[in-house]
Scaffold this motif. Structure first.
Motif, PDB file in Angstrom:
ATOM      1  N   LEU A   1       0.699  -1.275  -0.126  1.00  0.00           N
ATOM      2  CA  LEU A   1       0.161   0.005   0.037  1.00  0.00           C
ATOM      3  C   LEU A   1       0.974   1.198  -0.197  1.00  0.00           C
ATOM      4  O   LEU A   1       0.524   2.355  -0.752  1.00  0.00           O
ATOM      5  N   PHE A   2       2.013   1.386   0.981  1.00  0.00           N
ATOM      6  CA  PHE A   2       2.682   2.464   0.995  1.00  0.00           C
ATOM      7  C   PHE A   2       3.818   2.672  -0.158  1.00  0.00           C
ATOM      8  O   PHE A   2       4.256   3.804  -0.331  1.00  0.00           O
ATOM      9  N   HIS A   3       3.826   1.566  -0.774  1.00  0.00           N
ATOM     10  CA  HIS A   3       4.634   1.696  -2.296  1.00  0.00           C
ATOM     11  C   HIS A   3       3.778   2.079  -3.573  1.00  0.00           C
ATOM     12  O   HIS A   3       4.417   2.144  -4.502  1.00  0.00           O
ATOM     13  N   ASN A   4       2.509   2.081  -3.420  1.00  0.00           N
ATOM     14  CA  ASN A   4       1.490   2.360  -4.580  1.00  0.00           C
ATOM     15  C   ASN A   4       1.332   3.554  -4.522  1.00  0.00           C
ATOM     16  O   ASN A   4       0.563   4.324  -3.932  1.00  0.00           O
ATOM     17  N   SER A   5       2.008   4.285  -5.535  1.00  0.00           N
ATOM     18  CA  SER A   5       2.255   5.747  -5.661  1.00  0.00           C
ATOM     19  C   SER A   5       0.619   6.317  -6.122  1.00  0.00           C
ATOM     20  O   SER A   5       0.098   7.242  -5.510  1.00  0.00           O
ATOM     21  N   GLN A   6      -0.128   5.406  -6.691  1.00  0.00           N
ATOM     22  CA  GLN A   6      -1.298   5.793  -7.363  1.00  0.00           C
ATOM     23  C   GLN A   6      -2.379   5.945  -5.988  1.00  0.00           C
ATOM     24  O   GLN A   6      -2.991   7.195  -5.931  1.00  0.00           O
ATOM     25  N   ILE A   7      -2.260   5.160  -5.444  1.00  0.00           N
ATOM     26  CA  ILE A   7      -3.313   5.001  -3.907  1.00  0.00           C
ATOM     27  C   ILE A   7      -2.877   6.221  -3.016  1.00  0.00           C
ATOM     28  O   ILE A   7      -3.741   6.833  -2.573  1.00  0.00           O
ATOM     29  N   MET A   8      -1.441   6.529  -2.844  1.00  0.00           N
ATOM     30  CA  MET A   8      -0.940   7.418  -1.987  1.00  0.00           C
ATOM     31  C   MET A   8      -1.215   8.670  -2.442  1.00  0.00           C
ATOM     32  O   MET A   8      -1.949   9.551  -1.741  1.00  0.00           O
ATOM     33  N   ASP A   9      -1.097   8.827  -3.811  1.00  0.00           N
ATOM     34  CA  ASP A   9      -1.607  10.340  -4.352  1.00  0.00           C
ATOM     35  C   ASP A   9      -2.971  10.491  -4.052  1.00  0.00           C
ATOM     36  O   ASP A   9      -3.395  11.663  -3.840  1.00  0.00           O
TER      37      ASP A   9
ATOM     38  N   VAL B   1     -10.041  -3.892  -8.636  1.00  0.00           N
ATOM     39  CA  VAL B   1      -9.835  -3.084  -7.432  1.00  0.00           C
ATOM     40  C   VAL B   1      -8.422  -3.875  -6.809  1.00  0.00           C
ATOM     41  O   VAL B   1      -8.777  -5.049  -6.552  1.00  0.00           O
ATOM     42  N   LYS B   2      -7.404  -3.109  -6.823  1.00  0.00           N
ATOM     43  CA  LYS B   2      -6.314  -3.918  -5.899  1.00  0.00           C
ATOM     44  C   LYS B   2      -6.492  -3.969  -4.370  1.00  0.00           C
ATOM     45  O   LYS B   2      -7.235  -3.180  -4.020  1.00  0.00           O
ATOM     46  N   PRO B   3      -5.833  -5.331  -4.210  1.00  0.00           N
ATOM     47  CA  PRO B   3      -6.218  -5.644  -2.557  1.00  0.00           C
ATOM     48  C   PRO B   3      -5.283  -4.470  -1.640  1.00  0.00           C
ATOM     49  O   PRO B   3      -6.045  -4.167  -0.635  1.00  0.00           O
ATOM     50  N   GLU B   4      -4.477  -3.548  -2.349  1.00  0.00           N
ATOM     51  CA  GLU B   4      -3.962  -2.383  -1.632  1.00  0.00           C
ATOM     52  C   GLU B   4      -5.216  -1.556  -1.169  1.00  0.00           C
ATOM     53  O   GLU B   4      -5.038  -0.978   0.120  1.00  0.00           O
ATOM     54  N   ASN B   5      -6.384  -1.456  -1.926  1.00  0.00           N
ATOM     55  CA  ASN B   5      -7.423  -0.689  -1.430  1.00  0.00           C
ATOM     56  C   ASN B   5      -7.934  -1.125  -0.218  1.00  0.00           C
ATOM     57  O   ASN B   5      -8.658  -0.458   0.464  1.00  0.00           O
ATOM     58  N   TYR B   6      -8.384  -2.478  -0.339  1.00  0.00           N
ATOM     59  CA  TYR B   6      -8.815  -2.898   0.825  1.00  0.00           C
ATOM     60  C   TYR B   6      -8.061  -2.797   2.197  1.00  0.00           C
ATOM     61  O   TYR B   6      -8.603  -2.335   3.195  1.00  0.00           O
ATOM     62  N   ALA B   7      -6.751  -2.814   2.073  1.00  0.00           N
ATOM     63  CA  ALA B   7      -5.923  -2.523   3.278  1.00  0.00           C
ATOM     64  C   ALA B   7      -5.993  -1.019   3.471  1.00  0.00           C
ATOM     65  O   ALA B   7      -6.238  -0.730   4.756  1.00  0.00           O
ATOM     66  N   LEU B   8      -5.946  -0.203   2.623  1.00  0.00           N
ATOM     67  CA  LEU B   8      -6.302   1.061   3.063  1.00  0.00           C
ATOM     68  C   LEU B   8      -7.645   1.506   3.674  1.00  0.00           C
ATOM     69  O   LEU B   8      -7.637   2.391   4.634  1.00  0.00           O
TER      70      LEU B   8
END
Lengths: 259, 275
Positions: free
Chosen positions: A49-57, A224-231
């Protein structure tokens, strides 16, 4: 027996409301990439999650947008409420009716109409238009929460302050503001909530790759990426803890339930 | 006094600008685009295009599905509001918080999560198969869309009703009981009539977003259930036909206003609610 039925029904509704949220939280710990398949417990998505720049942006956009929109609409709304409170009844009535128009309109009509406005005036769709649109739908809620406090205020205290030699500004600062502060704060918080949760109006009024979380989820709806679930699990946890803290604090203040 | 008045007008200024520029002008633009043709000349072409059986069917479907969802929300939400306002639970504030909290989760993600639960190889079907039952296809039909609406908008029904029920003075109910009123009498003659304002705002808050949603129909209807919101979205974001999109928006606005007016009229006639 009757009480048991009532409790059971209430818990049933809670399960209904929380089922998808629990699903998200559970699958945020899922090692497999595909949803629906359980591949074992892992914190992988929280790391990624913290390396996914799209989600962080998107997260930064969402937060900055919410804070700015809430702040500006709280200022405009509060000042407007103060001025409306003092203006003549006819002006006040017609203006308040106009204020509630965006609340009655469906989101899609508000979103579309603002998009027409921005393109009509050749404003590039992007963060600025996004911000303007969010301010637009937040202001009515600020006015709606400040107005009742103004009417509930004791007017003679304000007049007494003036009689005792306070200037208008001083009287506002020392008498009116503390009285209506709860209304201002709830308007501010409501604006933040609305801004974070909004999808439809944002969807029509953004461009140039500016995305908040909602738009990011929508545009990647096929995967939808699993990172979104985490966020979302983190955000939900934070909100739940915050609400519970407020709840406990309020309980300490008074045993009476006021909602 | 005069100086004071002008000061208030200055304070009103930013708000006025906002009101005119971001509320009134955009709506006028919708009117402009809706009532002009491609050449920018006044015409009813866009409306002619809309009043065809195909589009009217979509409008009717949106209204119907949203109405069904509203009825389900009312039937499911009213008891919740009553239980919450009554004395079944002691930790009431906590329960209110628990009911509000789901709304803080992104609404798209919540809807998306239902996909995980309901899709062909989803959690529910896995459970069904484990029990030796045949797979079901839950998604891609009108039931799924109504289900999504009920799920997303149920809290908007519960809270207004809860607020109006908890405002009912306890002594009215006590008086009714002293005078020999049973549970049913108390409910139909006191609680229900006095909660009508809550019911009305609940209906508004569920019905209006339901009619115009396009996310729920796209996610849970798998694109097979077209609602009026989908068509507006298509016209603006894909087809680029703003005139037609604006005309549909105008129709939707008018229909929603008429529906709300009918609901309000019905509620003014409070005799209807009494047995």
């Amino acid at each position: 027996m009757k009480k048991l039925c009532k409790k059971a029904y209430f818990y049933f509704i809670l399960i209904f409301l929380y089922a998808p949220i629990l699903t998200l939280v559970v699958f945020s710990f899922n090692d497999a990439k595909s949803r629906g398949k359980w591949g074992g417990f892992s914190l992988r998505w929280y790391k990624e999650l913290f390396h996914n720049s799209q989600i962080m942006d998107a997260l930064v956009t969402t937060i900055v947008l919410a804070l700015l929109a809430a702040f500006i609409s709280t200022v405009i709304g509060t000042v407007a409420a103060l001025a409306l409170h003092k203006s003549g009844t006819r002006l006040r009535k017609s203006m308040i009716n106009l204020t509630y128009l965006p609340m009655l309109n469906s989101d899609i009509v508000t979103g579309v109409s603002l998009m027409l406005l921005f393109t009509f005036f050749h404003l590039d769709l992007g963060f600025v238009t996004l911000l303007l649109s969010h301010i637009t739908f937040c202001i009515p809620y600020v006015i709606l929460s400040v107005m009742p406090k103004l009417y509930g205020m004791n007017q003679s205290v304000f007049e007494a302050a003036l009689d005792l030699g306070a200037s208008q500004l001083q009287a506002y600062k020392k008498i009116v503001l503390p009285d209506i502060l709860p209304g201002i704060i709830s308007g501010f918080l409501m604006s933040i909530t609305l801004s974070i949760d909004d999808f439809v109006i944002s969807f029509f009024n953004t461009g140039n790759g500016v995305k908040n979380i909602s738009i990011l989820v929508y545009t990647s709806k096929t995967g939808v990426k699993p990172e979104n679930y985490a966020l979302s699990s983190i955000m939900f946890g934070a909100v739940l803890i915050l609400l519970l803290i407020i709840n406990i604090k309020e309980k300490k203040k008074s045993t009476e339930v006021n909602y | 006094m005069k100086v004071k008045k002008s000061l208030y007008m200055v304070a009103l200024f930013p708000f006025l600008i906002w009101l005119i520029l971001l509320v009134v002008v955009p709506l006028m633009l919708i009117g402009y685009y809706g009532f002009t043709n491609a050449a920018g000349i006044f015409s009813f072409d866009n409306f002619h295009q809309f009043f065809q059986p195909d589009y009217l069917r979509v409008l009717w479907r949106s209204l119907y599905l949203s109405l069904v969802a509203t009825v389900f929300c009312l039937l499911a939400g009213y008891p919740v509001a009553m239980i919450l306002a009554g004395n079944t639970f002691r930790k009431k504030t906590l329960l209110v918080v628990l009911l509000i909290a789901p709304m803080w989760m992104n609404f798209l993600l919540r809807t998306y999560a239902w996909l995980t639960l309901l899709e062909g190889n989803g959690v529910f079907n896995t459970i069904l198969q484990a029990m030796g039952l045949p797979k079901q296809s839950f998604l891609g039909n009108t039931n799924a869309v109504v289900f999504g609406m009920v799920y997303n908008f149920l809290p908007y029904m519960i809270f207004p009703i809860y607020n109006s029920i908890s405002k009912i003075p306890k002594n009215i109910l006590e008086a009714a009981r002293d005078l020999g009123g049973g549970n049913a009498t108390c409910f139909f003659r006191i609680i229900l009539p006095l909660s009508v304002p809550g019911i009305i705002s609940g209906i508004t808050m569920v019905f209006v977003p339901g009619v115009t949603t396009f996310v729920i129909s796209q996610f849970l209807g798998s694109g097979k259930v077209t609602l009026i919101g989908d068509i507006i979205e298509q016209q603006f974001m894909h087809a680029g036909n703003w005139g037609f999109g604006s005309a549909i928006s105008i129709v939707v606005m008018v229909v929603v206003v008429v529906c709300m007016w009918l609901v309000n009229r019905f509620s003014d006639d409070s005799g209807v609610m009494m047995p």
